[in-house]
Motif scaffolding. Structure first.
Motif, mmCIF file in Angstrom:
data_model
loop_
_atom_site.group_PDB
_atom_site.id
_atom_site.type_symbol
_atom_site.label_atom_id
_atom_site.label_comp_id
_atom_site.label_asym_id
_atom_site.label_seq_id
_atom_site.Cartn_x
_atom_site.Cartn_y
_atom_site.Cartn_z
ATOM 1 N N GLN A 1 13.386 61.530 59.593
ATOM 2 C CA GLN A 1 13.233 61.850 61.202
ATOM 3 C C GLN A 1 13.861 60.634 62.727
ATOM 4 N N VAL A 2 13.787 61.337 63.287
ATOM 5 C CA VAL A 2 14.402 60.721 64.614
ATOM 6 C C VAL A 2 13.856 61.264 65.503
ATOM 7 N N GLN A 3 13.469 60.057 66.549
ATOM 8 C CA GLN A 3 12.799 60.708 67.818
ATOM 9 C C GLN A 3 13.624 59.983 69.013
ATOM 10 N N LEU A 4 13.553 60.949 70.105
ATOM 11 C CA LEU A 4 14.826 61.353 70.846
ATOM 12 C C LEU A 4 14.449 60.914 72.188
ATOM 13 N N VAL A 5 14.830 60.837 73.522
ATOM 14 C CA VAL A 5 13.750 60.873 74.446
ATOM 15 C C VAL A 5 14.721 60.548 75.720
ATOM 16 N N GLU A 6 15.254 61.885 76.340
ATOM 17 C CA GLU A 6 16.410 60.800 77.203
ATOM 18 C C GLU A 6 15.437 60.812 78.466
ATOM 19 N N SER A 7 16.271 59.881 79.572
ATOM 20 C CA SER A 7 16.339 59.045 81.002
ATOM 21 C C SER A 7 17.142 59.656 81.451
ATOM 22 N N GLY A 8 16.818 59.540 83.173
ATOM 23 C CA GLY A 8 18.140 59.185 83.987
ATOM 24 C C GLY A 8 18.460 60.159 84.416
ATOM 25 N N ALA B 1 16.358 56.389 71.576
ATOM 26 C CA ALA B 1 16.266 56.519 69.810
ATOM 27 C C ALA B 1 15.508 55.542 68.867
ATOM 28 N N SER B 2 14.479 55.957 67.803
ATOM 29 C CA SER B 2 13.502 56.105 67.293
ATOM 30 C C SER B 2 13.580 57.048 65.723
ATOM 31 N N GLY B 3 13.552 55.792 64.767
ATOM 32 C CA GLY B 3 12.935 56.345 63.734
ATOM 33 C C GLY B 3 14.212 55.579 62.824
ATOM 34 N N ARG B 4 15.080 56.704 62.631
ATOM 35 C CA ARG B 4 15.956 56.135 61.082
ATOM 36 C C ARG B 4 16.856 55.070 61.341
ATOM 37 N N THR B 5 17.562 54.319 61.512
ATOM 38 C CA THR B 5 18.089 52.779 61.768
ATOM 39 C C THR B 5 19.310 53.153 62.729
ATOM 40 N N PHE B 6 19.531 53.128 63.964
ATOM 41 C CA PHE B 6 19.749 53.368 64.800
ATOM 42 C C PHE B 6 21.963 53.683 64.627
ATOM 43 N N SER B 7 22.136 52.753 64.313
ATOM 44 C CA SER B 7 23.523 52.689 63.858
ATOM 45 C C SER B 7 24.322 53.537 62.243
ATOM 46 N N SER B 8 23.210 53.658 62.006
ATOM 47 C CA SER B 8 23.177 54.658 61.008
ATOM 48 C C SER B 8 24.218 55.958 61.419
ATOM 49 N N LYS C 1 19.741 47.814 71.119
ATOM 50 C CA LYS C 1 19.002 48.682 71.956
ATOM 51 C C LYS C 1 18.784 50.263 71.499
ATOM 52 N N ASN C 2 18.327 50.724 70.498
ATOM 53 C CA ASN C 2 18.914 51.603 70.020
ATOM 54 C C ASN C 2 18.506 52.435 71.396
ATOM 55 N N THR C 3 20.063 52.897 71.808
ATOM 56 C CA THR C 3 20.326 53.543 73.462
ATOM 57 C C THR C 3 21.834 53.644 73.111
ATOM 58 N N MET C 4 22.022 55.226 73.492
ATOM 59 C CA MET C 4 23.363 55.712 73.800
ATOM 60 C C MET C 4 23.082 56.171 75.066
ATOM 61 N N TYR C 5 24.446 55.864 76.237
ATOM 62 C CA TYR C 5 24.147 56.456 77.774
ATOM 63 C C TYR C 5 25.151 57.397 77.657
ATOM 64 N N LEU C 6 25.235 58.101 79.277
ATOM 65 C CA LEU C 6 26.138 58.917 78.953
ATOM 66 C C LEU C 6 26.471 58.417 81.539
#
Length: 127
Positions: free
Chosen positions: A1-8, A24-31, A76-81
């Protein structure tokens, strides 16, 4: 499972900029690959941008090429746009999506419907 939280998200005037984040949290982010989708009122959800597991491959919808930039920080287990030169037609709820594999094909496939989703963040661009 992966949990995702957006902000901004928020309200910005046309021509302005916003940077969305997805933690993101849960699975290894870089996978896994990730992407951003958006849905405007009365419209179908559409893919905005996607990024592979390492950040080395990216995809952009034609409507945002040159104005938006997707990136990720695996430490940082984080994606940006990064969204620049925003237009009123960019107004939508923006959703973070995590694929079930490392390549952007997992985001492009089936509109990301079988992947993990965040709750969304509202972006409103005023004219």
């Amino acid at each position: 499972q992966v949990q995702l939280v957006e902000s901004g998200g928020g309200l910005v005037q046309a021509g302005g900029s916003l940077r969305l984040s997805c933690a993101a949290s849960g699975r290894t982010f870089s996978s896994y690959a990730m992407g951003w989708f958006r849905q405007a009122p009365g419209m179908e959800r559409e893919l905005v941008a996607a990024i592979g597991w390492s950040g080395g491959s990216t995809y952009y919808a034609d409507s945002v090429k040159g104005g938006f930039s997707i990136s990720r920080d695996n430490a940082k287990n984080t994606m940006y746009l990064q969204m620049n030169s925003l237009k009123p037609e960019d107004t939508a709820v923006y959703y973070c999506n995590a694929g079930k594999g490392p390549t952007i094909a997992t985001i492009l496939r089936n509109g990301g419907s079988n992947n993990y989703w965040g709750q969304g963040t509202q972006v409103t661009v005023s004219s």
